[in-house]
Motif scaffolding. Sequence first.
Motif, PDB file in Angstrom:
ATOM      1  N   MET A 132      48.869  40.793  42.939  1.00 15.54           N
ATOM      2  CA  MET A 132      48.054  40.378  41.802  1.00 15.54           C
ATOM      3  C   MET A 132      48.420  41.176  40.555  1.00 15.54           C
ATOM      4  N   ASN A 133      48.711  42.458  40.737  1.00 18.82           N
ATOM      5  CA  ASN A 133      49.048  43.315  39.603  1.00 18.82           C
ATOM      6  C   ASN A 133      50.480  43.126  39.115  1.00 18.82           C
ATOM      7  N   LEU A 134      51.277  42.306  39.782  1.00 20.23           N
ATOM      8  CA  LEU A 134      52.614  41.984  39.299  1.00 20.23           C
ATOM      9  C   LEU A 134      52.586  41.103  38.054  1.00 20.23           C
ATOM     10  N   ALA A 135      51.502  40.391  37.849  1.00 18.25           N
ATOM     11  CA  ALA A 135      51.440  39.389  36.792  1.00 18.25           C
ATOM     12  C   ALA A 135      51.424  40.012  35.401  1.00 18.25           C
ATOM     13  N   ARG A 136      51.831  39.218  34.426  1.00 12.82           N
ATOM     14  CA  ARG A 136      51.747  39.662  33.030  1.00 12.82           C
ATOM     15  C   ARG A 136      50.282  39.843  32.643  1.00 12.82           C
ATOM     16  N   GLU A 137      49.467  38.841  32.929  1.00  9.99           N
ATOM     17  CA  GLU A 137      48.016  38.946  32.753  1.00  9.99           C
ATOM     18  C   GLU A 137      47.393  38.806  34.135  1.00  9.99           C
ATOM     19  N   VAL A 138      46.745  39.861  34.581  1.00 13.22           N
ATOM     20  CA  VAL A 138      46.196  39.905  35.933  1.00 13.22           C
ATOM     21  C   VAL A 138      44.796  39.303  35.942  1.00 13.22           C
ATOM     22  N   TYR A 139      44.574  38.347  36.855  1.00  7.83           N
ATOM     23  CA  TYR A 139      43.209  37.898  37.096  1.00  7.83           C
ATOM     24  C   TYR A 139      42.612  38.791  38.176  1.00  7.83           C
ATOM     25  N   VAL A 140      41.571  39.526  37.830  1.00 14.33           N
ATOM     26  CA  VAL A 140      40.918  40.448  38.750  1.00 14.33           C
ATOM     27  C   VAL A 140      39.755  39.699  39.399  1.00 14.33           C
ATOM     28  N   GLN A 141      40.026  39.038  40.503  1.00 12.33           N
ATOM     29  CA  GLN A 141      38.959  38.318  41.192  1.00 12.33           C
ATOM     30  C   GLN A 141      37.930  39.331  41.696  1.00 12.33           C
ATOM     31  N   PRO A 142      36.643  39.169  41.346  1.00 15.46           N
ATOM     32  CA  PRO A 142      35.627  40.112  41.805  1.00 15.46           C
ATOM     33  C   PRO A 142      35.659  40.261  43.320  1.00 15.46           C
ATOM     34  N   GLU A 143      35.431  41.484  43.762  1.00 19.19           N
ATOM     35  CA  GLU A 143      35.564  41.794  45.188  1.00 19.19           C
ATOM     36  C   GLU A 143      34.423  42.652  45.711  1.00 19.19           C
ATOM     37  N   GLU A 144      34.038  43.649  44.941  1.00 17.22           N
ATOM     38  CA  GLU A 144      33.031  44.587  45.406  1.00 17.22           C
ATOM     39  C   GLU A 144      31.676  44.289  44.774  1.00 17.22           C
ATOM     40  N   ILE A 177      30.666  35.345  50.023  1.00 19.49           N
ATOM     41  CA  ILE A 177      29.512  35.470  49.128  1.00 19.49           C
ATOM     42  C   ILE A 177      29.535  36.865  48.517  1.00 19.49           C
ATOM     43  N   LEU A 178      29.388  36.943  47.195  1.00 21.25           N
ATOM     44  CA  LEU A 178      29.378  38.227  46.489  1.00 21.25           C
ATOM     45  C   LEU A 178      28.176  38.255  45.553  1.00 21.25           C
ATOM     46  N   ASP A 179      27.363  39.265  45.693  1.00 23.88           N
ATOM     47  CA  ASP A 179      26.161  39.410  44.849  1.00 23.88           C
ATOM     48  C   ASP A 179      25.301  38.153  44.893  1.00 23.88           C
ATOM     49  N   GLY A 180      25.231  37.534  46.072  1.00 23.65           N
ATOM     50  CA  GLY A 180      24.408  36.339  46.245  1.00 23.65           C
ATOM     51  C   GLY A 180      25.011  35.065  45.698  1.00 23.65           C
ATOM     52  N   ARG A 181      26.268  35.114  45.268  1.00 30.65           N
ATOM     53  CA  ARG A 181      26.932  33.940  44.690  1.00 30.65           C
ATOM     54  C   ARG A 181      28.194  33.628  45.497  1.00 30.65           C
ATOM     55  N   ARG A 182      28.576  32.361  45.512  1.00 32.00           N
ATOM     56  CA  ARG A 182      29.803  31.959  46.184  1.00 32.00           C
ATOM     57  C   ARG A 182      31.005  32.435  45.364  1.00 32.00           C
ATOM     58  N   LEU A 183      31.901  33.190  46.027  1.00 36.46           N
ATOM     59  CA  LEU A 183      33.008  33.802  45.316  1.00 36.46           C
ATOM     60  C   LEU A 183      33.854  32.777  44.580  1.00 36.46           C
TER      61      LEU A 183
END
Length: 243
Positions: A132-144, A177-183
């Motif tokens: 994911m960090n290889l990209a020019r603009e990284v999309y940081v998909q929420p995880e924690e 599910i993250l923080d009660g929402r569908r990822l």
Amino acid sequence: MKVFITSSPYVEGADRAILSGANDFVERLRSALPPEPRALFICSDPEDHHMTCHFGADTAAAFSLADMPFSGYQVLDGRNARQARNLIAQADLIVLAGGHVPTQNSFFREIGLGNLLKDFSGTVMGISAGSMNLAREVYVQPEEPGESSPDFPRFVPGLGLTEVNILPHYQKVWDAILDGRRLFEDITYADSFGKTFYALPDGSYFYQDEQGLLLCGESYILRNGEMDPLTRDGQVLDMAEFG
């Protein structure tokens, strides 16, 4: 430079790290490397030395098992960050570890890894967060927990080695599910407007070299809030032919 953008390069469910042969991964990797490459394993967390060394040792063992033993092997983390330039210059293969995307991204920016790799002529293999960090603009998909907040930075500068944004481990996280929402449906779909993300299950990967960009194995494309199947397991898609 040759670049492997993987979800995970390992056989899922095995009791040790074994490189996956799915979608000709091992064959393509072997053809990109010298017979006994010098390897550099770059961490995801510069302070978690135990995890980095364990993950790196597993990777070295997996390559040896696949008849690609390392002739030299180094780990780059917070302890030897000042030696990054020299360590990169000595490597044929650079492996970017999996882990927490923002933590790894901060370390990469701290050591100026994007600039250090500009003249690298070997092979880079990203694993999950490393991909994911290889990209020019990284999309940081929420995880924690807490990262689904609108205040969490979702797009940050990356290494700039590819334009591809992957969503790894899709077979594991499609219904998370993250923080009660569908990822995906409640978070990632909304982030995809004006963007293109590729969801990859483990065993699928992108391969990029001077000739172009190939998508190998099962994948799904997410853009403008819609997810569609793109390729099946065993297929290879030349991205130059994909609109």
